[in-house]
Design a protein around this motif. Structure first.
Motif, PDB file in Angstrom:
ATOM      1  N   ARG A 168       0.828  -1.208   0.000  1.00 21.28           N
ATOM      2  CA  ARG A 168       0.000   0.000   0.000  1.00 21.28           C
ATOM      3  C   ARG A 168       0.862   1.257   0.000  1.00 21.28           C
ATOM      4  O   ARG A 168       0.521   2.237  -0.665  1.00 21.28           O
ATOM      5  CB  ARG A 168      -0.956  -0.005   1.204  1.00 21.28           C
ATOM      6  CG  ARG A 168      -2.233  -0.794   0.906  1.00 21.28           C
ATOM      7  CD  ARG A 168      -3.347  -0.527   1.896  1.00 21.28           C
ATOM      8  NE  ARG A 168      -3.975   0.783   1.751  1.00 21.28           N
ATOM      9  CZ  ARG A 168      -4.798   1.139   0.766  1.00 21.28           C
ATOM     10  NH1 ARG A 168      -5.069   0.306  -0.195  1.00 21.28           N
ATOM     11  NH2 ARG A 168      -5.345   2.331   0.753  1.00 21.28           N
ATOM     12  N   HIS A 185     -11.542   9.303  -2.854  1.00 22.63           N
ATOM     13  CA  HIS A 185     -10.747   8.129  -2.502  1.00 22.63           C
ATOM     14  C   HIS A 185     -11.113   7.552  -1.149  1.00 22.63           C
ATOM     15  O   HIS A 185     -11.272   6.345  -1.012  1.00 22.63           O
ATOM     16  CB  HIS A 185      -9.256   8.460  -2.551  1.00 22.63           C
ATOM     17  CG  HIS A 185      -8.734   8.477  -3.939  1.00 22.63           C
ATOM     18  ND1 HIS A 185      -7.962   7.472  -4.471  1.00 22.63           N
ATOM     19  CD2 HIS A 185      -8.922   9.370  -4.948  1.00 22.63           C
ATOM     20  CE1 HIS A 185      -7.684   7.758  -5.729  1.00 22.63           C
ATOM     21  NE2 HIS A 185      -8.246   8.909  -6.038  1.00 22.63           N
ATOM     22  N   LEU A 186     -11.261   8.425  -0.152  1.00 26.15           N
ATOM     23  CA  LEU A 186     -11.494   7.904   1.199  1.00 26.15           C
ATOM     24  C   LEU A 186     -12.928   7.429   1.375  1.00 26.15           C
ATOM     25  O   LEU A 186     -13.178   6.290   1.758  1.00 26.15           O
ATOM     26  CB  LEU A 186     -11.138   8.958   2.250  1.00 26.15           C
ATOM     27  CG  LEU A 186      -9.668   9.386   2.239  1.00 26.15           C
ATOM     28  CD1 LEU A 186      -9.407  10.424   3.314  1.00 26.15           C
ATOM     29  CD2 LEU A 186      -8.759   8.178   2.444  1.00 26.15           C
ATOM     30  N   LEU A 187     -13.881   8.308   1.034  1.00 35.02           N
ATOM     31  CA  LEU A 187     -15.284   7.969   1.287  1.00 35.02           C
ATOM     32  C   LEU A 187     -15.766   6.867   0.347  1.00 35.02           C
ATOM     33  O   LEU A 187     -16.154   5.777   0.772  1.00 35.02           O
ATOM     34  CB  LEU A 187     -16.122   9.243   1.121  1.00 35.02           C
ATOM     35  CG  LEU A 187     -17.522   9.203   1.701  1.00 35.02           C
ATOM     36  CD1 LEU A 187     -17.430   9.109   3.217  1.00 35.02           C
ATOM     37  CD2 LEU A 187     -18.301  10.464   1.315  1.00 35.02           C
ATOM     38  N   GLY A 235     -14.057   5.233  -2.051  1.00 37.68           N
ATOM     39  CA  GLY A 235     -13.109   4.129  -2.190  1.00 37.68           C
ATOM     40  C   GLY A 235     -13.360   3.065  -1.125  1.00 37.68           C
ATOM     41  O   GLY A 235     -13.385   1.875  -1.415  1.00 37.68           O
ATOM     42  N   THR A 236     -13.572   3.523   0.109  1.00 33.15           N
ATOM     43  CA  THR A 236     -13.833   2.593   1.205  1.00 33.15           C
ATOM     44  C   THR A 236     -15.129   1.835   0.960  1.00 33.15           C
ATOM     45  O   THR A 236     -15.204   0.623   1.151  1.00 33.15           O
ATOM     46  CB  THR A 236     -13.927   3.372   2.541  1.00 33.15           C
ATOM     47  OG1 THR A 236     -12.803   4.224   2.635  1.00 33.15           O
ATOM     48  CG2 THR A 236     -13.968   2.433   3.721  1.00 33.15           C
ATOM     49  N   LEU A 237     -16.142   2.556   0.518  1.00 39.54           N
ATOM     50  CA  LEU A 237     -17.448   1.943   0.245  1.00 39.54           C
ATOM     51  C   LEU A 237     -17.313   0.871  -0.840  1.00 39.54           C
ATOM     52  O   LEU A 237     -17.864  -0.230  -0.731  1.00 39.54           O
ATOM     53  CB  LEU A 237     -18.426   3.039  -0.200  1.00 39.54           C
ATOM     54  CG  LEU A 237     -19.894   2.661  -0.336  1.00 39.54           C
ATOM     55  CD1 LEU A 237     -20.443   2.186   0.999  1.00 39.54           C
ATOM     56  CD2 LEU A 237     -20.705   3.850  -0.830  1.00 39.54           C
ATOM     57  N   GLU A 238     -16.525   1.182  -1.879  1.00 38.16           N
ATOM     58  CA  GLU A 238     -16.339   0.221  -2.973  1.00 38.16           C
ATOM     59  C   GLU A 238     -15.596  -1.028  -2.521  1.00 38.16           C
ATOM     60  O   GLU A 238     -15.955  -2.140  -2.883  1.00 38.16           O
ATOM     61  CB  GLU A 238     -15.570   0.874  -4.116  1.00 38.16           C
ATOM     62  CG  GLU A 238     -16.454   1.633  -5.067  1.00 38.16           C
ATOM     63  CD  GLU A 238     -15.670   2.191  -6.225  1.00 38.16           C
ATOM     64  OE1 GLU A 238     -16.238   2.275  -7.313  1.00 38.16           O
ATOM     65  OE2 GLU A 238     -14.490   2.550  -6.054  1.00 38.16           O
ATOM     66  N   ARG A 239     -14.544  -0.797  -1.707  1.00 40.91           N
ATOM     67  CA  ARG A 239     -13.763  -1.954  -1.251  1.00 40.91           C
ATOM     68  C   ARG A 239     -14.613  -2.874  -0.384  1.00 40.91           C
ATOM     69  O   ARG A 239     -14.450  -4.077  -0.396  1.00 40.91           O
ATOM     70  CB  ARG A 239     -12.529  -1.487  -0.486  1.00 40.91           C
ATOM     71  CG  ARG A 239     -11.339  -1.222  -1.402  1.00 40.91           C
ATOM     72  CD  ARG A 239     -10.059  -1.047  -0.627  1.00 40.91           C
ATOM     73  NE  ARG A 239     -10.095   0.123   0.236  1.00 40.91           N
ATOM     74  CZ  ARG A 239      -9.866   1.370  -0.201  1.00 40.91           C
ATOM     75  NH1 ARG A 239      -9.578   1.576  -1.471  1.00 40.91           N
ATOM     76  NH2 ARG A 239      -9.913   2.390   0.621  1.00 40.91           N
ATOM     77  N   ALA A 240     -15.544  -2.273   0.373  1.00 43.67           N
ATOM     78  CA  ALA A 240     -16.367  -3.075   1.275  1.00 43.67           C
ATOM     79  C   ALA A 240     -17.469  -3.818   0.532  1.00 43.67           C
ATOM     80  O   ALA A 240     -18.016  -4.791   1.038  1.00 43.67           O
ATOM     81  CB  ALA A 240     -16.981  -2.182   2.345  1.00 43.67           C
ATOM     82  N   HIS A 256     -16.003  -4.490  -4.753  1.00 39.45           N
ATOM     83  CA  HIS A 256     -14.713  -5.137  -5.019  1.00 39.45           C
ATOM     84  C   HIS A 256     -14.659  -6.537  -4.428  1.00 39.45           C
ATOM     85  O   HIS A 256     -13.896  -7.381  -4.886  1.00 39.45           O
ATOM     86  CB  HIS A 256     -13.560  -4.292  -4.463  1.00 39.45           C
ATOM     87  CG  HIS A 256     -13.292  -3.087  -5.307  1.00 39.45           C
ATOM     88  ND1 HIS A 256     -12.223  -2.269  -5.099  1.00 39.45           N
ATOM     89  CD2 HIS A 256     -13.965  -2.573  -6.363  1.00 39.45           C
ATOM     90  CE1 HIS A 256     -12.242  -1.287  -5.993  1.00 39.45           C
ATOM     91  NE2 HIS A 256     -13.290  -1.456  -6.765  1.00 39.45           N
ATOM     92  N   ARG A 257     -15.460  -6.779  -3.403  1.00 39.27           N
ATOM     93  CA  ARG A 257     -15.498  -8.130  -2.842  1.00 39.27           C
ATOM     94  C   ARG A 257     -16.394  -9.043  -3.675  1.00 39.27           C
ATOM     95  O   ARG A 257     -16.192 -10.243  -3.729  1.00 39.27           O
ATOM     96  CB  ARG A 257     -16.036  -8.077  -1.411  1.00 39.27           C
ATOM     97  CG  ARG A 257     -14.954  -7.838  -0.379  1.00 39.27           C
ATOM     98  CD  ARG A 257     -15.556  -7.524   0.953  1.00 39.27           C
ATOM     99  NE  ARG A 257     -16.247  -8.649   1.545  1.00 39.27           N
ATOM    100  CZ  ARG A 257     -17.280  -8.515   2.380  1.00 39.27           C
ATOM    101  NH1 ARG A 257     -17.742  -7.347   2.713  1.00 39.27           N
ATOM    102  NH2 ARG A 257     -17.850  -9.576   2.896  1.00 39.27           N
TER     103      ARG A 257
END
Lengths: 273, 275
Positions: A10, A248-250, A252-257, A260-261
């Motif tokens: 990272r 990125h933060l807001l 991006g986090t939502l997408e990763r959770a 993206h899974r």
């Protein structure tokens, strides 16, 4: 993969992201110092940084920058929240009902190409300058991307997933909760991203025209009267940095959770499997 | 699959029960979309625990009939009944498996399979208990927490089959279930499905365009004609299950069905050309 290695990965990604930006800043600094660019029009990054330190109140001056950032963020986020509150339910309605879509979509296609800022003078006449006018303009900028993405997400869902739930004895609510909402989530997130970006962009113009005493747009515009180019650049840099941080933060986090899974991106086709 | 072999060692039935109750009855059933007639005069009786396959040229409306039985589409003429009751809407007594699996990518394998019991309002523990049985029987053990995107086509179709069976339907409706699988995977899933059918004693109605699939698996093959389509032949495959694909008697049935089907395809081509 061990967690330490992951952290290292990272860090590499972040460094790789920052390197071109640092390169640009270095080039910019050198261009000003060597006299290639005129410092009174394009101040050097170091000058802008010094001005930012002053505006943040670190040198004993009044800390005005936080106030401006806070005011701008409050307006943009409020407008975005309203856009979601209106755009998502309306998007679902238009995505599901052919009837509603037939009646509303001509009006939408008329409104869509209209830049939200064009409403500002009219709203100024009605509500006067201030938060209300600015929030309404930002809302108008944000609501259409949210609405369109939601509509497309709902439509792309198809009939068979709905049939699967219906064949299990699922009610309309089950269909909405267990199929339509999760299935349209990737499109919803895209809509949120676009909506927030539009809200943030529209904000600056709206603040230049309708803000009384606060906001980054106001700060930039009022600095013009004193030819205070450094303050203008501080404002511009803040707008870019905050916009990027939100994305990125807001989101991006939502997408990763979520997506993206759920979806493995197929490197060969670039599509979702 | 070894896990299914256990069940095969204790088969529920050895021979076909003489005359089981009618499960699905169709009397002159037809479906029309506007001015286009997809199926008409569909008349047949499918008995309990029977494996019936519907086969026909592409675009003949065989899936349409399956969707009507599932309750997704309304018939525009005739009568369609399940257990003597007219079909008005979908219900958990009829499970469906689609060609393209239609799994929910935001749910893990286990959560996809527990969806039916969840909708029925079962507590999570009980829903999982039910799901585990079918996870075991379909050979999905160890994949419970995987997301569908990480599975192969064959595994996805197993999840879809397990998901349908976990709702414990009397009838399993299969819409070209092997159409999206490669030949090797198809043979495996086909074999498993036969074993599952023997173990679970369900009524199965399968739509396919493959003569090989239909004759290998079904007790009866209904052949649909070209548009507007109706049943042109009802071939009884009088061979015990599970069947060996290399059985010469099966070859004869294949020839018989192929001959009728080819004649229908020729006819439909002629109709299309003369238009």
């Amino acid at each position: 993969m061990p967690p330490g290695f992951r952290l290292f990965d990272r860090v590499i990604v972040v460094v790789q992201f920052l390197l071109p930006i640092l390169g640009l800043l270095l080039f910019w600094e050198l261009a000003v110092r060597t006299g290639l660019a005129q410092a009174s029009i394009l101040p050097a990054p170091s000058t802008i940084l010094a001005r930012a330190v002053e505006l943040l109140g670190l040198t004993g001056e009044r800390a005005v920058l936080f106030g401006h950032i806070g005011a701008s963020l409050k307006r943009a986020l409020l407008a975005f929240a309203l856009a979601v509150a209106v755009g998502v339910p309306l998007g679902f309605l238009l995505g599901l009902s052919r009837e509603a879509q037939l009646w509303v979509s001509p009006i939408l296609s008329l409104m869509l190409p209209l830049p939200a800022v064009a409403w500002t003078p009219i709203l100024l006449v009605v509500f006067g300058p201030g938060d209300l006018t600015i929030v309404i303009v930002c809302f108008l900028g944000a609501v259409f991307p949210v609405l369109y993405s939601t509509m497309q997400g709902v439509r792309a869902c198809g009939t068979q997933p709905v049939w699967v739930v219906r064949s299990m004895g699922g009610s309309r609510l089950d269909v909405l909760r267990r199929v339509l909402i999760p299935a349209s989530l990737p499109a919803l997130i895209t809509g949120f991203k676009l909506g927030m970006a539009h809200s943030w962009r529209t904000l600056v113009a709206a603040e230049m025209l309708a803000a009384l005493s606060s906001g980054l747009g106001y700060m930039i515009f009022s600095a013009r009267s004193y030819m205070d180019v450094s303050t203008m650049f501080v404002g511009v840099v803040c707008l870019a940095a905050i916009g990027m941080a939100i994305e990125h933060l807001l989101f991006g986090t939502l997408e990763r959770a979520t997506i993206h899974r759920w979806y493995v991106r197929d490197a060969g086709t670039g599509g979702r499997q | 699959m070894s896990n299914v072999e256990n069940i095969l060692a204790h088969p529920v039935r050895e021979t076909v029960v003489p005359a089981p109750r009618p499960k699905i009855t169709a009397e002159g059933a037809g479906v029309r979309f506007g001015s286009v007639t997809a199926v008409e005069d569909f008349t047949t009786t499918i008995r309990e625990r029977e494996f019936v396959s519907i086969i026909g040229p592409s675009g003949c409306g065989k899936s349409t009939m399956l969707y009507a039985i599932a309750g997704f589409l309304k018939t525009t003429s005739g009568v369609l009944k399940v257990d003597g009751e007219p079909i008005v809407k979908p219900g958990p007594n009829r499970g469906i498996v689609f060609q393209e699996f239609v799994l929910f990518p935001w749910r893990t394998v286990l959560r996809n399979i527990t969806l039916g019991p969840e909708i029925a309002g079962l507590p999570r523990a009980e829903a999982e208990e039910r799901a585990r049985k079918w996870i075991r029987l379909t050979g999905l053990g160890g994949f419970e927490d995987a997301y569908p995107a990480t599975l192969s086509g064959g595994m996805k179709q197993r999840v879809a089959i397990a998901r349908a069976l976990t709702c414990e339907p009397d009838i399993l409706l299969l819409d070209e279930p092997f159409g999206a699988l490669d030949v090797q995977t198809k043979n495996y899933v086909m074999k498993d499905l036969q074993d599952l059918w023997i173990a679970a004693s369900k009524t199965i109605l399968m739509v396919t365009h493959s003569v090989q699939e239909a004759t290998l698996m079904a007790d009866r093959v209904l052949i649909l004609g070209a548009r507007p389509s109706r049943i042109v032949a009802d071939v009884k495959i009088d061979l015990p299950h599970p069947r060996d694909p290399a059985d010469p008697r099966l070859g004869q049935y294949r020839q018989e069905v192929t001959a009728i089907l080819s004649a229908e395809v020729d006819r439909s081509m002629k109709i299309e050309r003369s238009r």
